[in-house]
Design a protein around this motif. Structure first.
Motif: not given
Length: 397
Positions: A117, A138, A140, A157, A161
């Protein structure tokens, strides 16, 4: 049929690169790119420095292979440059780069495995989104406002994550032109320290300030080696020289240096030494001061034209520096769909959806756009904004 890798087969060129292909017609007024003004490029100074270098005793040295980390003469100047920005560093904490974007790529190369992430401000620099996708990250988005990142959303977040990286452009952001407050910067570093996330502070525009007070670098609040500062001379000297650098913890710098060895071995010796001499001789501050006056006048011209021609329902930022104004139209307007019509009227911009991470699988930002003011003079800016306003008014109804 070719069997391309998973990381590249679905990638397309960035919007800025693709739209440049459409701008060969001289009548097109481009608000699309982020190029410095041609008149601001210090051609005579660079020509003089290059001639001296190539006719001097060091000519054979700069034309030979050099170290991956960077030319030692340039690195000494970069340490002084960082000190002028409020950060003391050592040689082992500096890596010379072929453009700032290489630093972003090498950071992903050093940290990101498939599926890892990365958090970014939403919206963010579109080329970083492409780089992150190349490494199959990934990505975000984190909400932001006029102060910077929304800290509650960032912490949620970070907690949910556990991202390896947070990527930000905190000063005169690309694309919005906004600047994070000092308090927001401190809090971001504290939160990333808490959750073990490395911060990439991308700062290509920070010295292009036309009004307001200077805000300390995010890197200046870094006491635990958590922030890697990446800056470029593309906007302040010349993009064609391709000289930038990263400043960070020596362990991280060592890894991105190893990554660079497999990419391009080293930066061009001649352009490194040109930039070193440009800095050493004091040209940087003098030319930058001159160029800031040019860009400030163009920013003011764009804001004045927007104030005069655009309907009240269109909102836009009023940046204190950088190269961009960010505009938001009513929700029913799709700026990507309108772009071909603008090009028919010889005006170009970048539709804002290119800068956003998808939210719940849906593309957002369809009613936004980014406008660059550095590469057009005041008369073209006025003409182009007036033409755009007439197009937008027709679609708004």
């Amino acid at each position: 049929m070719y069997k391309f890798s998973d990381r590249i087969k679905d990638l397309n060129g960035t919007a800025t690169r693709e739209i440049f292909k459409l701008l060969s017609r001289p009548e097109v007024i481009s608000f699309a790119g982020g190029m410095p003004a041609a008149d601001c490029l210090p051609c005579d100074i660079i020509n003089g420095i290059a001639s001296e270098i190539l006719s001097g005793n060091d000519a054979k040295h700069v034309l030979q292979y050099g170290t991956t980390e960077g030319d030692s003469v340039l690195v000494e100047q970069l340490l002084l440059h960082m000190e002028s920005l409020g950060v003391r560093a050592t040689k082992s904490e500096i890596q010379v780069l072929s453009g700032g974007q290489q630093g972003l790529d090498l950071m992903c190369k050093a940290f990101i495995n498939n599926g890892d992430v990365i958090l970014v401000e939403n919206p963010t620099y579109l080329a970083f989104l492409q780089i992150a996708k190349t490494y199959q990250a990934n990505v975000i988005g984190v909400d932001s406002d006029d102060s910077g990142l929304v800290l509650s959303d960032l912490e949620n977040k970070l907690k949910a994550h556990r991202p390896k990286l947070l990527y930000i452009v905190p000063t005169f952001s690309n694309p919005t032109g906004r600047t994070y407050t000092e308090q927001n910067r401190k809090a971001i570093v504290e939160l990333c320290d808490k959750y073990g996330t490395v911060i990439i502070e991308d700062d290509p525009y920070g010295l292009l300030r036309y009004s307001g007070e200077v805000v300390p670098l995010v890197k200046s609040f870094d006491s635990n080696g958590r922030v890697v500062y990446v800056t470029s001379f593309s906007k302040t000297i010349s993009p064609g020289l391709r000289i930038a650098f990263a400043c960070g913890n020596s362990e991280i710098i060592r890894k991105i240096s190893i990554g660079k060895q497999g990419t391009d071995v080293q930066n061009v010796g001649l352009t490194q030494r040109i930039v070193a001499e440009y800095l050493r001789r004091g040209h940087f501050g003098r030319v930058l001061e001159r160029n800031i006056k040019v860009y400030a006048a163009r920013r003011d011209a764009m804001l004045s034209a927007l104030d005069e021609y655009m309907p009240d329902c269109i909102k836009y930022t009023r940046p204190c520096g950088g190269l961009f104004v960010w505009a938001e139209l009513p929700k029913h307007i799709d700026t990507k769909a309108i772009l071909p019509e603008a090009l028919e009227h010889n005006v170009a911009y970048i539709n804002g959806s290119e800068f956003f991470v998808e939210v719940d699988g849906k593309q957002v930002g369809h009613n936004t756009l980014r406008l660059n003011f550095s590469n057009s003079d005041e008369q073209k800016i006025d003409k182009g904004i007036k033409a755009l306003s007439e197009i937008f008014k027709r679609h708004i109804g």
